[in-house]
Design a protein around this motif. Structure first.
Motif, PDB file in Angstrom:
ATOM      1  N   MET A 181       0.842  -1.193   0.000  1.00 22.43           N
ATOM      2  CA  MET A 181       0.000   0.000   0.000  1.00 22.43           C
ATOM      3  C   MET A 181       0.873   1.237   0.000  1.00 22.43           C
ATOM      4  N   ALA A 182       0.529   2.241  -0.841  1.00 20.17           N
ATOM      5  CA  ALA A 182       1.301   3.471  -0.894  1.00 20.17           C
ATOM      6  C   ALA A 182       1.217   4.195   0.443  1.00 20.17           C
ATOM      7  N   THR A 183       2.262   4.873   0.798  1.00 22.58           N
ATOM      8  CA  THR A 183       2.304   5.590   2.071  1.00 22.58           C
ATOM      9  C   THR A 183       2.469   7.078   1.798  1.00 22.58           C
ATOM     10  N   GLY A 184       2.402   7.859   2.858  1.00 24.17           N
ATOM     11  CA  GLY A 184       2.543   9.300   2.728  1.00 24.17           C
ATOM     12  C   GLY A 184       1.211   9.994   2.882  1.00 24.17           C
ATOM     13  N   ARG A 185       1.271  11.176   3.428  1.00 25.93           N
ATOM     14  CA  ARG A 185       0.065  11.951   3.702  1.00 25.93           C
ATOM     15  C   ARG A 185      -0.462  12.583   2.419  1.00 25.93           C
ATOM     16  N   LEU A 186      -1.749  12.383   2.136  1.00 24.45           N
ATOM     17  CA  LEU A 186      -2.386  13.029   0.994  1.00 24.45           C
ATOM     18  C   LEU A 186      -2.801  14.448   1.386  1.00 24.45           C
ATOM     19  N   GLY A 187      -2.747  15.359   0.433  1.00 24.30           N
ATOM     20  CA  GLY A 187      -3.090  16.742   0.734  1.00 24.30           C
ATOM     21  C   GLY A 187      -3.823  17.411  -0.406  1.00 24.30           C
ATOM     22  N   VAL A 188      -4.752  18.295  -0.066  1.00 26.50           N
ATOM     23  CA  VAL A 188      -5.494  19.036  -1.077  1.00 26.50           C
ATOM     24  C   VAL A 188      -4.557  19.986  -1.817  1.00 26.50           C
ATOM     25  N   GLU A 189      -3.692  20.683  -1.098  1.00 25.24           N
ATOM     26  CA  GLU A 189      -2.789  21.636  -1.745  1.00 25.24           C
ATOM     27  C   GLU A 189      -1.867  20.935  -2.736  1.00 25.24           C
ATOM     28  N   GLU A 190      -1.332  19.770  -2.340  1.00 31.61           N
ATOM     29  CA  GLU A 190      -0.452  19.030  -3.235  1.00 31.61           C
ATOM     30  C   GLU A 190      -1.195  18.576  -4.491  1.00 31.61           C
ATOM     31  N   THR A 191      -2.437  18.102  -4.293  1.00 30.33           N
ATOM     32  CA  THR A 191      -3.229  17.644  -5.441  1.00 30.33           C
ATOM     33  C   THR A 191      -3.591  18.808  -6.360  1.00 30.33           C
ATOM     34  N   LEU A 192      -3.977  19.942  -5.784  1.00 30.96           N
ATOM     35  CA  LEU A 192      -4.294  21.109  -6.594  1.00 30.96           C
ATOM     36  C   LEU A 192      -3.064  21.596  -7.368  1.00 30.96           C
ATOM     37  N   GLY A 193      -1.905  21.571  -6.715  1.00 31.37           N
ATOM     38  CA  GLY A 193      -0.686  21.989  -7.395  1.00 31.37           C
ATOM     39  C   GLY A 193      -0.372  21.125  -8.598  1.00 31.37           C
ATOM     40  N   ALA A 194      -0.538  19.803  -8.439  1.00 34.02           N
ATOM     41  CA  ALA A 194      -0.274  18.888  -9.548  1.00 34.02           C
ATOM     42  C   ALA A 194      -1.296  19.067 -10.671  1.00 34.02           C
ATOM     43  N   LYS A 200     -11.074  22.754  -5.143  1.00 33.96           N
ATOM     44  CA  LYS A 200     -11.614  21.590  -4.439  1.00 33.96           C
ATOM     45  C   LYS A 200     -13.107  21.779  -4.229  1.00 33.96           C
ATOM     46  N   GLU A 201     -13.892  20.805  -4.647  1.00 35.78           N
ATOM     47  CA  GLU A 201     -15.346  20.856  -4.470  1.00 35.78           C
ATOM     48  C   GLU A 201     -15.684  20.599  -3.009  1.00 35.78           C
ATOM     49  N   THR A 202     -16.649  21.359  -2.474  1.00 36.25           N
ATOM     50  CA  THR A 202     -17.042  21.195  -1.077  1.00 36.25           C
ATOM     51  C   THR A 202     -18.545  20.984  -0.902  1.00 36.25           C
ATOM     52  N   ARG A 203     -19.337  21.305  -1.906  1.00 38.81           N
ATOM     53  CA  ARG A 203     -20.793  21.156  -1.757  1.00 38.81           C
ATOM     54  C   ARG A 203     -21.199  19.694  -1.909  1.00 38.81           C
ATOM     55  N   SER A 204     -22.028  19.240  -0.975  1.00 38.21           N
ATOM     56  CA  SER A 204     -22.388  17.823  -0.929  1.00 38.21           C
ATOM     57  C   SER A 204     -23.067  17.356  -2.212  1.00 38.21           C
ATOM     58  N   ARG A 205     -23.894  18.194  -2.811  1.00 38.32           N
ATOM     59  CA  ARG A 205     -24.606  17.761  -4.020  1.00 38.32           C
ATOM     60  C   ARG A 205     -23.661  17.588  -5.205  1.00 38.32           C
ATOM     61  N   HIS A 206     -22.538  18.313  -5.210  1.00 37.14           N
ATOM     62  CA  HIS A 206     -21.557  18.163  -6.279  1.00 37.14           C
ATOM     63  C   HIS A 206     -20.560  17.052  -5.980  1.00 37.14           C
ATOM     64  N   LEU A 207     -20.324  16.796  -4.681  1.00 30.05           N
ATOM     65  CA  LEU A 207     -19.354  15.765  -4.310  1.00 30.05           C
ATOM     66  C   LEU A 207     -19.795  14.364  -4.722  1.00 30.05           C
ATOM     67  N   ASP A 264     -14.735  15.596  -7.269  1.00 31.86           N
ATOM     68  CA  ASP A 264     -13.966  16.066  -6.127  1.00 31.86           C
ATOM     69  C   ASP A 264     -13.241  17.373  -6.425  1.00 31.86           C
ATOM     70  N   PHE A 265     -12.871  17.573  -7.688  1.00 29.62           N
ATOM     71  CA  PHE A 265     -12.211  18.803  -8.117  1.00 29.62           C
ATOM     72  C   PHE A 265     -12.860  19.263  -9.424  1.00 29.62           C
ATOM     73  N   LEU A 266     -12.785  20.574  -9.668  1.00 32.16           N
ATOM     74  CA  LEU A 266     -13.375  21.121 -10.899  1.00 32.16           C
ATOM     75  C   LEU A 266     -12.505  22.240 -11.450  1.00 32.16           C
ATOM     76  N   ALA A 267     -12.299  22.204 -12.773  1.00 32.45           N
ATOM     77  CA  ALA A 267     -11.711  23.327 -13.502  1.00 32.45           C
ATOM     78  C   ALA A 267     -12.857  23.994 -14.241  1.00 32.45           C
ATOM     79  N   PRO A 268     -13.324  25.168 -13.799  1.00 33.23           N
ATOM     80  CA  PRO A 268     -14.524  25.794 -14.373  1.00 33.23           C
ATOM     81  C   PRO A 268     -14.391  26.051 -15.879  1.00 33.23           C
ATOM     82  N   ARG A 269     -15.516  25.961 -16.563  1.00 33.74           N
ATOM     83  CA  ARG A 269     -15.537  26.100 -18.018  1.00 33.74           C
ATOM     84  C   ARG A 269     -14.984  27.455 -18.463  1.00 33.74           C
TER      85      ARG A 269
END
Length: 438
Positions: free
Chosen positions: A1-14, A28-35, A39-44
């Motif tokens: 199993m892969a190790t290491g802490r996952l992070g929103v900032e790291e994922t957004l940067g990539a 990062k998406e936060t609204r429950s109806r969109h989740l 999980d992430f969105l690049a707006p049109r």
């Protein structure tokens, strides 16, 4: 199993790097109806600005689908939608990574580089506790929360002002707010001398109100230093008083007694209510005017007003606390069919629950937004889903369940929880919320 802490900032940067040169686009998406779908969105519209016709190159899809790197969450799919480019994570893998290393997420991640020194200033703490307005109480709780968050992330924080009123110290302890106290006043003579040298000509001083030393023009300072952005355009003259110099002396002393802190190595954050923001801006500029070692960076966290629904009169912070405490005791009596306020075993529980309810109400709305409080007895029901009492009550229930399971497991009534590595996370297919990646 892969190790290491996952992070929103790291994922957004990539994700932003995968789009190529340009500013950040993904969020990062936060609204429950969109989740449920992403999980992430690049707006049109952002994609249209980046790629002209809005057509995302094929290379970007490949780069996003093969996204990897330290702290980057594994990607399940990336697809165009009417809202933009939507990305969904491999949630079962994310849950496995997170639950397999809970300790790493419970403790804040260490900053890659030493953070700035922050002088956190809460002007509301100079008010008398008996007359403390609800908007000032909100400022105090936001400042305390911010101080704890900064400390948790390894930032060096100095709190100002140190509280001199013993009644305010008692009230802060009642609210579980950790703030320094003192009985001494900061020296103001050097600032007073500098202020007298900067005041308007002596001929004008006869018309000044009692207790005012003179006035200082601040508009010229804004123009000279190019700092007009963010400041009220109506800022002009500032009436200098001994009280104002005392506030500046406290801020200055906090920096002077802070080893290695200087004008270029420290940031000042003023947490202030919207009603007091104009006066705080004057104070900032006066500090720059009278002190050559004043910090170069001063930020304002302006908290919105606090309104009470259906109540024409005003309510002080101590009265608000007493009301919530009374309502918590009343709700408990209805639930348990007896009055428990005289039971010593419940006294501390009611106090903690009352404070938690107040903090939940004050902090659950973005600080800059107006806060509307509902003070009716129904607002603290344990059956609703939005009140602080409901949240704290259910947290207590969960804690009791976990403690009961642990105790029963020690007695051999339940088997131990299996190792996380032996769980089959692929069975998690009911998408009801986003992954615990933060």
């Amino acid at each position: 199993m892969a190790t290491g802490r996952l992070g929103v900032e790291e994922t957004l940067g990539a994700l932003n790097a995968a789009l190529g040169p340009g500013g950040p686009v993904w969020f990062k998406e936060t609204r429950s109806r969109h989740l449920r779908a992403r999980d992430f969105l690049a707006p049109r519209r952002a994609l249209e600005a980046r790629f002209g016709d809005g057509q995302v190159p094929e290379r970007v899809f490949h780069a996003v689908s093969d996204l990897q790197g330290p702290g980057v969450a594994p990607v399940l799919r990336c697809a165009p939608t009417p809202a933009g480019l939507a990305l969904q994570l491999q949630r079962s893998a994310v849950f496995e990574r997170v639950l397999g290393a809970v300790e790493a997420y419970a403790a804040p991640a260490a900053p890659a580089t030493p953070g700035p020194r922050v002088l956190l200033h809460c002007s509301a703490l100079r008010a008398a506790p008996c007359a403390l307005r609800l908007s000032q109480l909100r400022v105090i709780l936001v400042a305390d929360h911010l101080a704890r968050a900064l400390h948790a992330h390894g930032v060096s924080v100095r709190l100002v002002p140190a509280v001199r009123d013993p009644h305010m110290s008692t009230f802060l302890q009642q609210l579980w707010v950790d703030w320094p106290a003192t009985s001494e006043r900061a020296e103001t003579e050097s600032l007073r001398s500098r202020a007298l040298a900067e005041l308007s000509p002596a001929d004008d001083r006869g018309a000044l109100p009692p207790g005012v030393l003179g006035s200082v023009c601040l508009k010229n300072l804004l123009e000279e230093r190019g700092r007009a952005a963010g400041y009220d355009p109506n800022l002009d003259n500032c009436l200098v008083t001994d009280d104002l110099l005392s506030v500046l002396a406290e801020l200055r002393a906090a920096l002077l007694h802070w080893p290695e802190a200087g004008a270029d190595s420290c940031m000042v954050v003023h947490v202030v209510s919207c009603e007091e923001e104009f006066q705080q801006q004057k104070l900032d500029l006066l500090w720059w005017k009278l002190d050559d070692q004043a910090p170069l960076i001063q930020k304002h966290l302006v908290c919105g007003s606090v309104k009470v629904a259906g109540t024409p009169g005003t309510l002080t912070a101590p009265e608000y606390y007493e009301l919530r405490h009374m309502q918590v005791c009343k709700a408990s009596a209805l639930k348990h069919s007896r009055d428990l306020t005289e039971d010593p075993a419940w006294t501390e529980t009611f106090r903690v629950l009352s404070v938690a309810t107040i903090k939940f109400e004050m902090l659950s709305t973005a600080p800059q937004s107006q806060l509307v409080l509902a003070l009716a007895d129904s607002s603290i029901s344990t059956k609703g889903t939005k009140s602080g009492t409901f949240v704290m009550y259910n947290c207590a229930r969960l804690a009791t369940l976990f403690e009961g399971y642990k105790h029963s497991m020690e007695q051999g009534l339940y088997p131990p929880f299996p190792p996380v590595s032996s769980l089959d996370f692929s069975l998690l297919h009911d998408e009801v919320s986003g992954p615990p990646c933060r």
